[in-house]
Design an enzyme around this catalytic site. Structure first.
Site, PDB file in Angstrom:
ATOM      1  N   HIS A 136     104.817  52.584  11.450  1.00 23.27           N
ATOM      2  CA  HIS A 136     105.172  52.860  10.061  1.00 23.27           C
ATOM      3  C   HIS A 136     106.612  53.311   9.887  1.00 23.27           C
ATOM      4  O   HIS A 136     107.126  53.305   8.761  1.00 23.27           O
ATOM      5  CB  HIS A 136     104.231  53.911   9.460  1.00 23.27           C
ATOM      6  CG  HIS A 136     102.909  53.326   9.065  1.00 23.27           C
ATOM      7  ND1 HIS A 136     101.880  53.173   9.956  1.00 23.27           N
ATOM      8  CD2 HIS A 136     102.460  52.843   7.887  1.00 23.27           C
ATOM      9  CE1 HIS A 136     100.855  52.616   9.331  1.00 23.27           C
ATOM     10  NE2 HIS A 136     101.179  52.402   8.081  1.00 23.27           N
ATOM     11  N   GLY A 137     107.263  53.702  10.962  1.00 30.48           N
ATOM     12  CA  GLY A 137     108.651  54.091  10.810  1.00 30.48           C
ATOM     13  C   GLY A 137     109.168  54.776  12.054  1.00 30.48           C
ATOM     14  O   GLY A 137     108.413  55.393  12.799  1.00 30.48           O
TER      15      GLY A 137
END
Lengths: 400, 471
Positions: free
Chosen positions: B322-323
């Site tokens: 997600h990041g």
């Protein structure tokens, strides 16, 4: 081809009618808006937003590969979208329907916050200002320096006008958070020479002292402040009845209405004046001729009607009046002062207005130079509205 | 390009749809491929080459895998699969995680390696996962090799799902790539889906986002409990309607073009356990990790120790997917731990508890997770979580009440819209109206209203009265 058309009709027949209708409705809607937005003539300027609109970008390979072409093209489509202003209205009414009592702040391309508005009671729009504390402290410091430097030579007064979010706080939506203007004005008062208009305006808050849809006070609001200012300067102010009320426009739709493009009750733009003749020159506005009026009526046919007073924001205005008392006033100001100037002409033979946003950028037109070369100046008034004063980045120029 | 823009709605979409249905079937994939590349290149004129590269890599790797398999050379096939994985993961790793790695290396070893400051190529997390899964599926025999570069290119670049998913596995649309049938029924259901998604994104997510952004501007040290919760609830709605709205638009657009993508969200906020939540949230990602990480690692079939290990690996990976930041890792680990706890005892307990209790339990932990997800900066995150539990020193102030009153109707709509109730009501109404023309009138009027309102909000977002107008 015939074969194809035949086939199309068979599919049409076999498909659920409602689905065909949905398909067509969608395609027609999208297509209609697409065509409409393509044939709308390209505009260069938005009256409502007071800014230049993005034009069709020029295609170059370089612009394509660094991504600016596509970005600009998207801006162009958006800025030039069909009936652009009406969509804003639709959005505002939707928000009102949803029970929202304010419009959100916006951020422009340079990262500046453009405050939204509260939808107040009785049709009032009130700006949602956020305090920039650092700038306020800096500005207070400059005022302090200025007062120290000039207070013994001139009568200096600091008139920081409260705005509607303070004076008309009972018109705000329930629980609406507003910045602490009172505390800020208390700080200004500590510096001395402060003309406090809070009480007089609060006393008359049920009168028409702020525009419903503009961020300025009305000329009546300015009148009450004028009485305070005069008293503070030891001048006898004229009573309201001694002025002639002259309506400039009854169709004034101000800046706050433009933010949400919502229909509001029109405001009345008027002036309070006495029989004083004037010569008005604009020394730092190239090409502007000297006139005999405080009002530039050409603005009455535009949306920016408040600019009728003294032709909007000019770096410097030099007014000579028929009040032969030898007194000169230097007014360091923002536009809150513009509607008060007609009243002040009854008390000064000369009024010099300077707007620090465009005045004082270089030494020859610095404030200290002005004060040195104009020995006739008696009084100095610094007049800003509280919101503008707390965030203006040019106040430092008064110390130069 | 994003769907919720005037450029997409009133230039790109009508042109692409018109060309698509005018062209004979055999050219439609080619059109989709080219149109999708333009869609991508519009925002990423240079990085589009990365996507094309990833496409070519797996196109050729897929063919090689198929060839070696037909030769019975499974070892070589396996090497080719590994090669595809290495290339895709390197691509993803280099562009997404380099700076994160460098920052941490610098912090640990006191080194001073310069950051690369690469902009993250849009959608790289999605398309690398898709292309990789294709080669793996060919190896596993779950998918036929796609010999047509145009069809394969159209699959990877397919604009509806290109930049924000859902992660469409090749095997789920392999058949449709060359043999789909576009028709009015699918188009109409696509319209319905697209409109739902557009409305979710523009009308719900963006407005919830305004509340969250407002709360973030407040002084977090003195943030009252109520304000903190209003803020994070608004964010919870924002992320759900944003993401699921985008998935709806993708599925709807795909449907118009004759594709049937699998569902990506299934009312996650009605879940009664975290386990259930993850079966309803971003389904295509969960499925991907299950099929290509969890199960190949042995899943739950190799004893409790390996089971726990596998869950940990999957959730660490989910977090970092997600990041490239510590908060995402914490976020992944947080869910990993919750899921482990549920798996080993809590789930049984939750089943016995009243529904409302397990529902509140689930939402509580999900909402906390969104705080971790939303706030990248650790000290700020700490402050915000603290404020949710009273470290701000007060329960509420006038500000909190203002936020609550001014947004009351919006919150009611947001809550209602995250349950199946509106859809059920609409279906019931339309069934009652039956096949009569009024059915179409009601439905299409609703779509028209959504489109007009969304357009109004999109135009308004660009509406910037000039600052100096004020003076």
């Amino acid at each position: 081809m015939n074969e194809k058309i035949k086939k199309l009709f068979t599919t049409l027949k076999e498909s659920n009618k409602n689905n065909v209708v949905t398909t067509l409705t969608f395609c027609i809607l999208i297509l209609a808006l697409t065509v409409a937005s393509m044939v709308t003539p390209v505009k260069t300027y938005s009256q409502l937003e007071k800014r230049n609109l993005t034009q069709r970008p020029e295609f170059t390979l370089k612009a394509l590969f660094d991504g600016t072409y596509t970005q600009d093209y998207e801006k162009f489509i958006t800025d030039q979208f069909v009936a652009r202003d009406s969509w804003i209205t639709l959005k505002t009414y939707t928000e009102r329907l949803l029970g929202k009592s304010d419009s959100p702040d916006k951020v422009d391309e340079e990262g500046n916050v453009i405050p939204g508005v509260y939808f107040g009671k009785d049709g009032y729009l009130i700006e949602k200002h956020t305090l920039n504390n650092d700038q306020l402290e800096t500005n207070l410091g400059h005022i302090e320096t200025f007062l120290k430097k000039y207070s013994d030579k001139f009568s200096v007064r600091v008139l920081i006008a409260p705005t509607a979010s303070l004076t008309l706080s009972d018109k705000l939506p329930l629980f609406a958070p507003v910045w602490d203007q009172d505390a800020m004005l208390d700080r200004v008062a500590e510096l001395g020479s402060f003309v406090d208009c809070r009480d007089v305006l609060a006393e008359h808050k049920d009168e028409y002292i702020y525009y419903r849809a503009d961020h300025h006070w009305t000329t009546l609001g300015a009148y009450y402040a004028y009485t305070e200012l005069c008293t503070s300067l030891g001048i006898e102010p004229y009573a309201y009845e001694e002025f002639n009320k002259c309506v400039l426009s009854d169709k004034f739709v101000g800046t706050l209405a433009a933010k949400v493009n919502m229909k509001t009750e029109n405001d009345e733009l008027f002036t309070l004046e006495r029989d004083v003749s004037v010569t008005v020159s604009y020394p730092l506005s190239p090409g502007k001729e000297t006139t005999n009026t405080l009002y530039e009526e050409k603005h009455l046919s535009t949306s920016d009607k408040y600019s009728t007073f003294l032709d909007g924001n000019q770096p410097m205005v030099d007014i000579t009046t028929s009040t032969k008392n030898g007194k000169t006033l230097l007014l360091i100001k923002d536009s809150y002062s513009h509607c008060m100037v007609p009243m002040l002409t009854s008390h000064y033979e000369r009024i010099i207005l300077i707007d620090l946003r465009s005045y004082g950028q270089s030494f020859p037109d610095s404030v200290s130079m002005l004060l040195k070369t104009n020995e006739s100046i008696d009084d100095i008034v610094i007049l800003y509205n509280a919101e503008n004063f707390s965030e203006d980045r040019n106040i430092y120029r008064i110390t130069r | 390009m994003v769907f919720s823009s005037l450029l997409f709605l009133f230039r790109y979409l009508p042109i692409v749809l018109a060309l698509y249905f005018i062209l004979p079937k055999k050219f439609r994939n080619a059109l989709l491929f080219v149109a999708s590349l333009i869609f991508y290149a519009w925002g990423e004129p240079v990085y589009v080459t990365l996507m094309i590269f990833s496409t070519l890599v797996d196109y050729t790797h897929g063919i090689m895998v198929a060839y070696f398999k037909s030769q019975g050379n499974m070892r070589a096939a396996k090497i080719v699969v590994a090669s595809s994985m290495i290339i895709n993961l390197s691509l993803l790793g280099f562009f997404k995680y380099s700076d994160f790695l460098i920052t941490n290396v610098n912090a640990i070893f006191g080194t001073d390696i310069a950051l690369l400051n690469l902009a993250l190529p849009i959608g790289i997390s999605f398309y690398t996962f898709q292309t990789m899964s294709y080669t793996i599926d060919v190896y596993r025999g779950d998918a036929e090799v796609q010999g047509n570069i145009i069809s394969f290119g159209a699959y990877v670049a397919l604009f509806p799902q290109l930049i924000a998913g859902p992660i469409v596995q090749f095997k789920t649309i392999a058949e449709q790539l060359d043999h789909r049938k576009e028709n009015y029924d699918d188009f109409a259901s696509g319209v319905s889906r697209f409109m739902t998604g557009l409305g979710k994104k523009v009308l719900l997510a963006n407005n919830a986002g305004i509340i969250w952004d407002t709360v973030l501007t407040y002084d977090l040290d003195n943030l009252p409990v109520l304000t903190a919760w209003i803020g994070i609830l608004a964010y919870s709605f924002q992320i759900y309607f944003d993401f699921s709205g985008y998935s709806d638009m993708a599925i709807g657009l795909g449907r118009m073009l004759g594709f049937k993508f699998l569902e990506n969200f299934n009312y996650p906020y009605i879940s009664k356990s975290i386990t259930e939540f993850w079966r309803r949230w971003h389904i295509s990602l969960g499925t991907w990790f299950r099929d290509y990480v969890y199960i190949p690692l042995g899943g739950n079939r190799k004893g409790p120790v390996k089971h726990i290990r596998n869950i940990c690996i999957v959730w660490l990976a989910t977090g970092i997917w997600h990041g490239a930041n510590w908060n995402f890792i914490i976020w992944g680990v947080y869910f990993g731990i919750l899921l482990l706890i549920e798996k080993f005892f809590l789930l049984k307990l939750l089943e016995k508890l009243p529904k409302i209790v397990s529902h509140i339990y689930t939402l509580f932990f999900v909402v906390i997770s969104w705080a971790i997800f939303a706030i990248v900066d650790m000290p700020t995150l700490g402050k915000y979580l603290g404020a949710m539990f009273g470290s701000g020193g007060s329960f509420a102030d006038t500000n909190s009440f203002y936020l609550l009153i001014s947004n009351a109707i919006l919150f009611i709509i947001l809550i209602a819209a995250s349950t199946p109730a509106p859809k059920m009501l609409a279906d019931k109404l339309l069934t009652k109206l039956g096949e009569r023309p009024i059915n179409a009138v009601v439905k299409n009027a609703a779509f028209a209203v959504i489109l007009l309102l969304c357009t109004a909000y999109i135009v308004d977002a660009s509406y910037n009265p000039f600052l100096y107008f004020r003076f």
